[in-house]
Enzyme design. Structure first.
Site: not given
Ligand code: BES
Ligand code: MN
Ligand code: ZN
Length: 492
Positions: A277, A351
């Site tokens: 990230k 997931r």
């Molecule tokens: N934990 C995150 C989702 C999230 C991001 C929650 C920011 C709250 C604030 C999750 O694991 C994630 O990173 N999801 C990705 C999925 C994508 C790679 C398909 C996302 O939402 O960017």
């Molecule tokens: Mn994630």
């Protein structure tokens, strides 16, 4: 906090403070009129002089002489005919803010002066105790200097009508929900270096010691390996912290009564893994275990209330790190269900842990399964911070969750789970891939989960926008403990 109910004449109830709502239209409601009589027309004078306008959430804090109460807190309740759940929440939040900083040990809250269309006295009582108890929450464990504990220990909720037993029950329920939410908040507020998958398992075991009606079972990595939870374990393999899968069960009905299962995402820190990230606000990814925290908080509330039903909570806990052994984009893993997954983005890890936990849920022969997860940033874009995303393979279950959210003041909003979205998960190399591209990101995440939830009634709550606040008020909200607890109580 100890909550009691009284419907006796106000003047017979002594307290260090009395809290009286006052409306914007200068009408003096029944309790306010009674207090006004005793205090020589004080409230009327304040209104007439323009010192008390009744604006929602405004407060006036005054000492009293020759009254059964030492102080008077006047709280603005807005226009009387416009009073709704949100106004009442503002009134209660403003009230507790003043009370918890005062030296008052007891307070008498004139709830009878508030009417909301469609809400009965018991609802008002439960909502009041929950909101007041929530307002007492603070997270100070990690400050070197501990603040003085609040003096306030007793709140007497007053209404003219209201059955003693039903009101006492409602007040207890509300407070239990708030305490469950407080447990969820604290777990979530703890940083990733303290709240690890092992810490969550220990906490679950501690809950079972505190509440004899709860039982906890912890699976370690070796046991998960044995079972074939290749997807969950894949997420944990880049971290020094071992994954845990924790089952907490509450038995309040006959053993053969099918349980309602809650499954929580417990990523104790989500760096994104190799699909790292960006740095900005990455600290907030300590909140990526809010789903798991809400499962534990809900089980605590249920253990306190002891309704007649069976509940199983499953939390899938891991840390998502970019270590030398970490999964890489393109890696293919085999889930507990036997389905294979091509991991195209290691940041779509929620997931991957949930799918194995969902398959594991099958062995409990569930009446329903609800998973709770901070799953997608897309959900924050779609619904913002006010509504939890809801997707389900069963309309009745979806409706039950939606109305529980309405009742609890912890709302969700349904998104479609149409088959047309499923093809976004097609993979050339495995049964599916773990991402579906940017369009409909919350929906394709739920589509992925739905492939592991075919054998039971299932709903998914995406709490990415609702589980915590960012900015100056950064901290966990305890959501959706109120929604989940209300849903389960409605099932009992
Ligand atoms: N934990 C995150 C989702 C999230 C991001 C929650 C920011 C709250 C604030 C999750 O694991 C994630 O990173 N999801 C990705 C999925 C994508 C790679 C398909 C996302 O939402 O960017
Ligand atoms: Mn994630
Ligand atoms: Zn995540």
């Amino acid at each position: 906090m100890n909550f009691t109910f009284s419907s006796q004449s106000l003047t017979t109830v002594n307290a260090d403070a009395i809290v009286v709502p006052v409306y914007e239209d200068a009408s003096v409601s029944p309790a306010a009129a009674e207090v006004d009589n005793i205090c020589g027309g004080l409230i009327r004078t304040l209104i007439d002089e323009g010192d008390c306008k009744g604006k929602v959430g405004s407060t006036l804090w005054l000492p009293l002489n020759n009254a059964p109460w030492k102080r008077l807190l006047i709280v603005g309740a807005g226009k009387s005919e416009e009073c709704n759940d949100a106004t009442l929440r503002k009134v209660l939040t403003a009230t507790i803010k003043i009370l918890k900083e005062s030296t008052a040990k007891s307070a008498l809250f004139c709830l009878g002066d508030i009417t909301i269309p469609g809400r009965n006295t018991e609802w008002l009582g439960a909502f009041a105790s929950e909101t007041l108890e929530s307002g007492m929450y603070q997270f100070t464990e990690l400050k070197s200097k501990q603040p003085e504990p609040a003096a306030l220990t007793n709140i007497i909720v007053h209404t003219q009508e209201g059955q003693e037993a039903a009101m006492t029950h409602a007040l207890t329920q509300g407070a239990a929900i708030a305490r469950g939410a407080a447990t969820a908040k604290t777990l979530a507020n703890l940083p990733g270096n303290i709240c690890t998958p092992t810490y969550l398992a220990d906490k679950a075991e501690q809950l079972a010691t505190e509440y004899p009606c709860l039982k906890t079972q912890v699976l370690d990595e070796a046991q998960m390996e044995q079972l074939g939870m290749g997807s969950l374990l894949a997420v944990a393999q880049g971290s020094e912290q071992p994954a845990t899968l924790v089952v907490v069960s509450y038995q309040g009905a006959a053993p053969d009564s099918q349980p309602h299962v809650l499954v929580g995402k417990g990523i104790t820190f989500d760096t994104g893994g190799i699909s790292l990230k960006p740095g900005e606000a990455m600290d907030e990814m300590k909140f990526d275990m809010c789903g798991a925290a809400s499962v534990l908080g809900t089980l605590q509330a249920i253990a306190e209330i002891q309704p007649k039903l069976n509940v199983v909570g499953i939390i899938a806990c891991a840390e998502n790190m970019p270590g030398g052994r970490a999964i890489k984009p393109g890696d293919i893993v085999k889930s507990l269900s036997g389905q294979t997954i091509e991991i195209l983005n290691t940041d779509a890890e929620g997931r991957l842990v949930l799918c194995d936990a969902l398959t594991y849920a099958e062995r409990f022969n569930p009446a329903s399964v609800v998973d709770i997860a901070t799953l997608t940033g897309a959900c924050v874009i779609a619904l913002g911070a006010h509504a939890t995303g809801l997707l389900a393979n069963d309309d009745a279950l979806a409706d039950e969750l939606l109305s529980a959210g309405q009742l609890a003041g912890d709302r969700a909003w349904r998104l479609p789970l149409w088959d047309e979205y499923q093809s976004q998960l097609d993979s050339n190399f495995a049964d599916m891939q773990n991402i579906g591209g940017r369009p409909g990101g919350t929906i394709t995440a739920a589509c992925f989960l739905s492939r592991f939830a075919k054998n039971f009634k299932w709903a998914h709550l995406d709490i990415a926008g609702t589980a915590w606040n960012s900015g100056k008020e950064k901290g966990a909200t305890g959501r959706p403990v109120p929604l989940l607890t209300r849903y389960l109580l409605n099932k009992a």
